[in-house]
Design an enzyme around this catalytic site. Structure first.
Site, short mmCIF file in Angstrom:
data_model
loop_
_atom_site.label_atom_id
_atom_site.label_comp_id
_atom_site.label_asym_id
_atom_site.label_seq_id
_atom_site.Cartn_x
_atom_site.Cartn_y
_atom_site.Cartn_z
N ASP A 1 34.54 -37.74 -8.31
CA ASP A 1 33.70 -37.17 -8.47
C ASP A 1 34.09 -36.03 -7.26
O ASP A 1 34.42 -36.93 -6.15
CB ASP A 1 31.96 -37.03 -7.97
CG ASP A 1 30.97 -36.25 -7.64
OD1 ASP A 1 31.08 -35.37 -7.64
OD2 ASP A 1 30.39 -36.07 -8.35
N SER A 2 34.02 -34.99 -6.95
CA SER A 2 35.01 -34.51 -5.78
C SER A 2 34.53 -34.47 -4.44
O SER A 2 35.03 -34.35 -3.20
CB SER A 2 35.38 -33.11 -5.56
OG SER A 2 34.19 -31.64 -5.61
N TYR B 1 28.47 -10.32 21.97
CA TYR B 1 27.73 -11.08 22.76
C TYR B 1 27.93 -11.94 23.76
O TYR B 1 28.81 -12.23 23.28
CB TYR B 1 26.75 -11.48 21.09
CG TYR B 1 26.08 -10.22 20.09
CD1 TYR B 1 24.77 -9.27 20.46
CD2 TYR B 1 27.08 -10.58 18.92
CE1 TYR B 1 24.23 -8.61 19.59
CE2 TYR B 1 26.38 -9.86 18.14
CZ TYR B 1 24.92 -8.79 18.55
OH TYR B 1 25.08 -7.75 17.02
N THR C 1 32.98 -32.47 -12.87
CA THR C 1 32.45 -32.45 -13.99
C THR C 1 32.87 -32.62 -15.55
O THR C 1 32.67 -33.15 -16.39
CB THR C 1 31.28 -31.40 -13.61
OG1 THR C 1 30.93 -31.47 -12.99
CG2 THR C 1 30.29 -30.92 -15.28
N LYS D 1 32.16 -21.96 -2.54
CA LYS D 1 31.03 -22.04 -3.89
C LYS D 1 29.70 -21.87 -3.28
O LYS D 1 29.51 -22.04 -2.54
CB LYS D 1 31.30 -24.05 -3.73
CG LYS D 1 29.84 -24.36 -5.29
CD LYS D 1 30.16 -25.36 -5.35
CE LYS D 1 29.14 -25.98 -6.98
NZ LYS D 1 29.05 -27.45 -7.57
N THR E 1 34.55 -29.48 -8.65
CA THR E 1 33.84 -27.95 -8.15
C THR E 1 33.23 -28.44 -6.50
O THR E 1 33.25 -27.31 -5.61
CB THR E 1 33.04 -27.20 -8.74
OG1 THR E 1 31.70 -27.77 -8.86
CG2 THR E 1 32.57 -26.71 -9.84
N ASP E 2 32.58 -29.33 -5.93
CA ASP E 2 31.75 -29.34 -5.44
C ASP E 2 33.16 -29.34 -3.85
O ASP E 2 32.36 -28.78 -3.13
CB ASP E 2 30.98 -31.07 -4.86
CG ASP E 2 29.71 -30.68 -5.79
OD1 ASP E 2 29.51 -29.62 -5.96
OD2 ASP E 2 29.25 -31.55 -5.65
N1 ASP Z 1 29.87 -32.40 -8.56
C1 ASP Z 1 30.96 -32.41 -9.38
C2 ASP Z 1 32.58 -32.54 -8.42
O1 ASP Z 1 32.33 -31.16 -7.73
C3 ASP Z 1 30.99 -30.98 -9.70
C4 ASP Z 1 31.81 -30.75 -10.21
O2 ASP Z 1 32.57 -30.15 -10.62
O3 ASP Z 1 31.67 -28.86 -10.78
O4 ASP Z 1 33.10 -33.16 -8.50
#
Ligand code: ASP
Length: 330
Positions: A53-54, A275, A11, A156, A85-86
């Site tokens: 885009d990641s 468990y 992003t 994330k 971030t993804d």
């Molecule tokens: N869709 C974007 C990515 O991961 C989201 C981001 O960068 O915050 O490339």
């Protein structure tokens, strides 16, 4: 101070948004030209490795990025990686495992809003990442929202707020306020090791849920999957009565396919003695991943499998998960 800034996408450098979907810019702009204040921190060279885009980052991208970082490290005081971030937590984990002998910082960062937006977090995150990359932090870290987090502990947590990441089982490596507070658990420099790019991407991660049909996992085994990550309940519990996962774990072991168990709970550790569901999974051959994140466990499973080729893979993966490679477990 000399830094290398590697752009992979995300992003931070996207265009569009409200109402059009955000997408990687058709042309990639020079980040340092966009934010010249960065030059006050260090001499910065930029390199555009990808513009994705990641969500489109694949394991071969991690390996290529790790190789570029490995080959560049000696020529710079630190490296900053701009990433979406993804899947940043996956890339950070993979880099931490592929670059175990770090003696200087490798800092990933990104943004929730593009650099061109007025209310963007990109400027602060970039400045913080570059500042941290000039410091004595020989770790793969994620710089985001005034914190530096250990990359192989991160996940994330927020797709809206500016604090996108957390490390639920590890305190931040650094906090940025008026100054920078470095935590005592930041690693000391480690001697460089030979780069080993081997990785087996043919694994599958499955989240247990009430009603999960174990035949779907049998199908994955039949299709030739080489490793299985189960995101189990709580302390590592899996169903053992109706829709029991125990037979499929046994079948995996018989095929020398390692089964690693992480917890769906972000905090706390897998304890396969607590468990009956965990005990049965362990008896069937499952390997508990302690308090590792799914991202770290998945990437470590791929790398451990890649390095285990030809040998006893279940044993090799069990050994890999018995020790911490980069501070990924406590
Ligand atoms: N869709 C974007 C990515 O991961 C989201 C981001 O960068 O915050 O490339």
């Amino acid at each position: 101070m000399r830094l290398l800034l590697i752009h992979t996408g995300g992003t931070l450098m996207m265009r569009g948004g409200d109402p059009t979907p955000l997408e990687p810019d058709v042309y990639t702009r020079d980040l340092v030209a966009e934010l010249p204040v960065l030059r006050k921190l260090a001499e910065i060279e930029t390199r555009i490795l990808y513009n994705l885009d990641s969500a489109d980052i694949q394991p071969h991208h991690w390996v290529e990025l790790a190789r570029v970082v490995h080959e560049s490290l000696a020529h710079y005081d630190g490296i900053v990686v701009v990433h979406g971030t993804d899947t940043m937590a996956y890339t950070a984990s993979a880099l931490a495992f592929l670059l175990p002998g770090l003696d200087r910082p490798v800092i990933l960062t990104g943004a929730q809003k593009p650099l061109v937006d007025v209310r963007t977090d990109a400027r602060t995150n970039l400045v913080d990442a570059c500042h941290l990359a000039t410091m004595a932090i020989p770790e793969v870290g994620i710089a985001f929202d005034s914190e530096l987090l250990r990359g192989c502990r991160a996940t994330k947590l927020d797709a809206w707020g500016m604090k996108a990441f957390g490390t639920p089982s590890c305190p931040p490596l650094a906090e940025l306020g008026l100054g920078v507070h470095l935590a005592p658990h930041v690693f000391s420099p480690r001697p460089p090791v030979t780069f080993d790019p081997r990785l087996e991407p043919n694994v599958i991660a499955v989240r247990t849920f009430p009603g999960l049909d174990p035949r779907l996992l049998q199908g994955a085994l039949a299709a030739g999957v080489r490793g299985l990550l189960i995101e189990a309940f709580g302390a590592g519990n899996v169903p053992r009565l109706e829709n029991s996962l125990v037979p499929v774990i046994e079948a995996a072991r018989a095929m020398d396919v390692p089964v690693v168990i992480v917890s769906q709970s972000p905090r706390g550790a897998v304890d396969l003695t607590r468990y009956q569901g965990g005990v049965a999974a362990a008896r069937a051959g499952a390997i508990g991943a302690g308090d590792m994140t799914s991202e770290a466990a998945l990437t470590k499973l791929m790398i451990a499998l890649g390095r285990a080729e030809g040998s006893d893979r279940v044993r090799a993966v069990r050994e890999a998960f018995a020790t911490s490679w980069a501070g990924e477990m406590g």
